[in-house]
Design a protein around this motif. Structure first.
Motif: not given
Length: 355
Positions: A5, A11, A13, A26, A28-29, A70, A76, A79-80, A342
């Motif tokens: 990750s 994030r 992964t 995946i 996230d965020g 997602g 979007t 969610t993931s 990020d």
């Protein structure tokens, strides 16, 4: 195996191997509310995929991405985001002759010593095939950054062997198989790579990536510096052995008055810092150079050992790139986008900044 990750608030992964059933990731965020389709992702995946020219691996993969989660009604949800690309053109038998040997320059030796087992088919998890998911995730970040902040992230081939390519025409980058912006160097690049392919050899390359219109304030002092995170992201790409920000190693020969980026009411006079001061973006172009090593999978015999410790001679058959740097352009852009995305979310959260 940890370490799959990258990122804190944004994030990513990834999972999967070169000759496994599929590769996936995946995310996230990611914020809700952005239009997103598989078509958006396919453009950069097509730029990265093998089998698109005579200068890259002949392994032919469609690299058709599927959005698993997602996204609802093309938007979007916050969610993931789950993404998947199936492997379709594996030729694992190409690697049966080397399943008990360690290829020079590859991760075979270190994987075997660390884990006691390895997937020898195409390098398994160590294969550059893994980067297909980085490109997919990075494309989502690139779209958001461009729509919300006007950030443009582009990369090009700046050197291949002893051939130096100047940034003369961004449009030309997408019009030749080398991603070269200098039309005067195309014939030389063709000649060099064609001769290397006949010889069964390979060559290294330098890739330059530039992020424009990045706002001031991305990055955090000390351990989470923006340049440190960019370096971390870029060095995680297969075959990258060196990275420079701005003037890079040229600063060794510069005096202080030559290197410093003086400031006037009209802005910075120079950009030796590469758009980052004290680990925080300055608003200038973020300029990063990456050195890619030559492809280790070549047909010229090399010395090695097998699992029993016997000295042997290795010739790597299969489908390989004479220069891995060529297909790295969208990968480098993706990793820059992932880091900037990020840090943008982290900056917005910490400083309550609204754009």
């Amino acid at each position: 195996m940890p370490g799959n990750s990258i990122g804190q608030l944004f994030r990513v992964t990834t999972f999967g191997e070169s000759h496994g059933l599929a590769l996936g990731c995946i995310i996230d965020g990611f914020p809700p509310g952005m239009a997103l389709s598989e078509k958006d992702l396919q453009i950069d995946l097509d730029r990265r995929r093998p089998g698109t020219s005579s200068y890259t691996s002949s392994r032919y993969e469609q690299d058709q991405v599927k959005i698993l989660s997602g996204v609802f009604n093309g938007i979007t949800t916050g969610t993931s985001i789950g993404l998947l690309v199936q492997n379709e053109n594996q030729r694992s038998l190409d690697y049966s002759d080397i399943k008990d040997v360690f290829r020079p320059g590859h991760a075979d030796y270190t994987y075997q010593k660390k884990y006691g087992i390895r997937d020898y088919r195409g390098g398994g998890r160590a294969s550059a095939r893994e980067t297909v998911m980085r490109v997919a995730a990075g494309t989502i970040a690139k779209k958001y950054l461009r729509q919300q902040l006007g950030v443009i992230i582009r990369a090009y081939l700046s050197q291949l062997g002893n051939i130096f390519c100047e940034l003369k025409d961004w449009d030309l980058v997408e019009q030749n198989p080398f991603f070269c912006p200098d039309i005067t160097k195309l014939d030389a690049l063709d000649s060099l790579l064609s001769s290397l392919k006949k010889e069964g050899n390979s060559i290294g390359a330098k890739i330059t990536v530039i992020a424009e219109y990045v706002p001031v304030g991305l990055g955090e002092p000390v351990f989470n510096r923006l340049d440190a995170d960019i370096a971390h992201a870029m060095m995680s790409i297969n075959a990258v052995k060196g990275i420079e920000i701005g003037a890079g190693f040229k600063v060794v020969t510069l005096k202080g008055n030559e290197n410093r980026d003086e400031i006037t009411n009209n802005g910075f006079i120079k950009n030796n810092a590469g758009g980052i001061l004290g680990g925080i973006s300055s608003g200038q172009q973020i300029i990063t150079h990456l050195a890619f090593k030559p492809t280790s999978s070549i047909k010229i015999p090399g010395k090695s050992v097998n699992n029993d410790g016997d000295e042997i001679e290795v010739i790597t058959e299969g489908r390989h790139d004479p220069c891995v740097g060529i297909r790295a352009i969208p990968i480098v852009e993706a990793m820059m986008a992932i880091v900037l995305m990020d840090h943008f979310l982290r900056y917005r959260a910490q400083c309550n900044i609204k754009f």
